[in-house]
Design a protein around this motif. Structure first.
Motif, PDB file in Angstrom:
ATOM      1  N   GLN A 119      10.048  -2.179   4.466  1.00  0.00           N
ATOM      2  CA  GLN A 119       9.184  -1.185   3.528  1.00  0.00           C
ATOM      3  C   GLN A 119       7.900  -1.363   4.113  1.00  0.00           C
ATOM      4  OE1 GLN A 119       9.314  -4.065   0.007  1.00  0.00           O
ATOM      5  NE2 GLN A 119      11.775  -3.852  -0.373  1.00  0.00           N
ATOM      6  N   LYS A 120       7.642  -2.003   5.101  1.00  0.00           N
ATOM      7  CA  LYS A 120       6.300  -1.523   5.333  1.00  0.00           C
ATOM      8  C   LYS A 120       5.631  -1.044   7.106  1.00  0.00           C
ATOM      9  CE  LYS A 120       3.510  -4.807   1.915  1.00  0.00           C
ATOM     10  NZ  LYS A 120       2.621  -6.121   2.276  1.00  0.00           N
ATOM     11  N   SER A 147      17.988   0.772   2.128  1.00  0.00           N
ATOM     12  CA  SER A 147      16.862  -0.118   3.329  1.00  0.00           C
ATOM     13  C   SER A 147      16.218   1.248   4.433  1.00  0.00           C
ATOM     14  CB  SER A 147      17.093  -1.297   4.035  1.00  0.00           C
ATOM     15  OG  SER A 147      15.909  -1.369   5.032  1.00  0.00           O
TER      16      SER A 147
END
Length: 458
Positions: A119-120, A147
């Motif tokens: 996510q980052k 994802s």
């Protein structure tokens, strides 16, 4: 110029021979030698030695007090258990090796952790065992199908290096190290030379590019990670993912960590949705205790920096044969035999004609000496057929003369016992301190096995 050198290496112990041998002279294994070839660079005496790792600046000896040390930066994951085991989070540029039995959940754990980091950060998942379709099906089952993680099913290290150079990811997962192939080596995939060379290459990639690499490794039937032992020396962190096939609980155990304490543990439970964190392992190990049962005691063990309450069960019965049987599960067999001898000599318990069965419930392994007192009390409880109060626990190492010796981190152990609801804890006399009496639990110091037996059983 270069010349080709041929050698034969034992797959079991790594012994090197110039010619093929049927039986290894070092470890005695049969038919374990495999052929390896490598190119050896022949340099003239005037040639300067080459460097394997690029220099980033002048490297000169400096005084220790002139070095300005900075604490390693940490990247927190969504798994607090993994953060604990790694010493507070992931260190960028580190090389982490995760080993475990087949089907224990290593790939599932990495898929969950990396999906959260994706996510980052940019994450590259390299799989040599499963196709992208298989990984996608597992991710959908775990609820991770959306994802942004990058999948790359490949085993050729040349192509993998190229993809890492092109993508410059923050995290890389290699699943598994035994399936990776270095094309420059003339040896079979998974051999000791292949595993060693691939690990060395991954270490260079991690250190030179500040990329964190997680490497999944298979284990042998003895429980060690397959491949040369030097592989564990090369990596920064070695984790073992352990569990009992008859239990749903899994333990992530750190055996080496250059950035934190070794022997830390994290606990997970395998459910339909994947691996679920267990934040209070002590309650898990104690929730099935039978009331008023004999042969049961509770110990406050210490795994790394985490105090953990576990139940020890003992069954002592008269032997039907001339030779008494001893069986242990989760407790070291030789240590148990020593404690039985101490009990017979110092505690006046006739155990030489008794079969003794010992187990640590929940599939956990208890290896530290501080469990000795609890083991002794469980054996005595079963032998005398007298129960130990359910609100009583024990901590202490037992010596050969029957003395109860001091243990470390006694305050943390007592606090964990009080938090879990125990009312009495027996500790070594030399660990006793006035500050321990104000922790919400009755602390009882003992100096020897006879004294402990008298206080508990009368």
């Amino acid at each position: 110029m270069a010349r080709v050198k041929t050698k034969y290496k034992c797959r079991s112990c790594g012994y090197i021979s110039a010619s093929y041998l049927g039986r290894c002279p070092n470890c005695g294994a049969w038919n374990q030698f495999e052929k390896e070839t490598e190119e050896v660079q022949v340099r003239s005496s005037k040639a300067s030695p080459s460097r394997l790792i690029k220099k980033t600046g002048v490297n000169e000896p400096v005084k220790l007090d002139a070095v300005k040390a900075e604490k390693e930066a940490r990247i927190k994951t969504k798994s607090e258990e993994l953060n604990r085991v790694l010493g507070g989070g992931i260190v960028p540029g580190s090389l982490v090796l995760i080993g475990g039995d087949p089907g224990i959940g290593k790939s599932t754990l990495m898929l969950q952790i990396m999906s959260g980091l994706a996510q980052k950060f940019k994450v590259l998942y390299v799989s040599g065992e499963e196709s992208a379709n298989q990984i996608k099906l597992r991710a959908d089952r775990l609820g991770l199908g959306t994802s942004d993680m990058l999948l790359y099913p490949e085993t050729d290290m040349h192509d993998i290096r190229q993809q890492i150079d092109d993508l410059q990811p923050d995290f890389v997962v290699i699943d598994s190290i035994q399936t990776m192939n270095e094309p420059s080596l003339d040896s079979m995939t998974g051999s000791a030379s292949q595993v060693r060379e691939v690990t060395s290459e991954l270490m260079k990639i991690a250190k030179m590019n500040a990329i964190t690499i997680f490497v999944i490794g298979h284990v042998t039937k003895e429980g060690a990670i397959a491949g040369p032992k030097i592989m564990e020396h090369m990596v920064d962190t070695v984790l073992y993912f352990e569990g009992d096939e008859h239990h749903s609980y899994r333990i992530l155990h750190s055996v080496k960590n250059r950035f934190g304490a070794a022997n830390e543990i994290g606990m997970f439970e395998m459910v339909n949705e994947g691996l679920k964190e267990v934040t209070n392992p002590s309650a898990i190990f104690l929730d099935e205790r039978l009331p008023k049962s004999t042969g049961s005691s509770v110990v406050v063990s210490l795994e790394g920096t985490r105090p953990l309450l576990a139940e020890i069960q003992a069954l002592v019965t008269p032997t039907a044969f001339g030779y008494a049987k001893r069986t242990t599960s989760g407790i070291d067999y030789n240590r148990a035999a020593l404690l039985l001898a101490v009990l017979e000599k110092r505690g006046n318990l006739m155990l030489q004609n008794q079969d003794v069965y010992l187990t640590a419930t929940g599939g956990i392994r208890l290896n530290e000496p501080a469990v000795d007192l609890a083991v002794v009390m469980a054996i005595a409880s079963s032998y005398r057929n007298k129960e130990i109060p359910a609100t009583t626990c024990f901590v202490g190492e037992v010596g050969l003369t029957g003395e109860v010796r001091r243990v470390n981190q006694i305050q943390a152990r007592i606090k964990e016992a009080a938090k879990t609801g125990f009312e009495h804890i027996y500790i070594p006399k030399h660990n006793m301190h006035p500050s321990l009496q104000n922790l919400g639990i009755d602390v009882i110091p003992v100096s020897s096995i006879p004294q402990a037996l008298k206080l508990v059983f009368g």
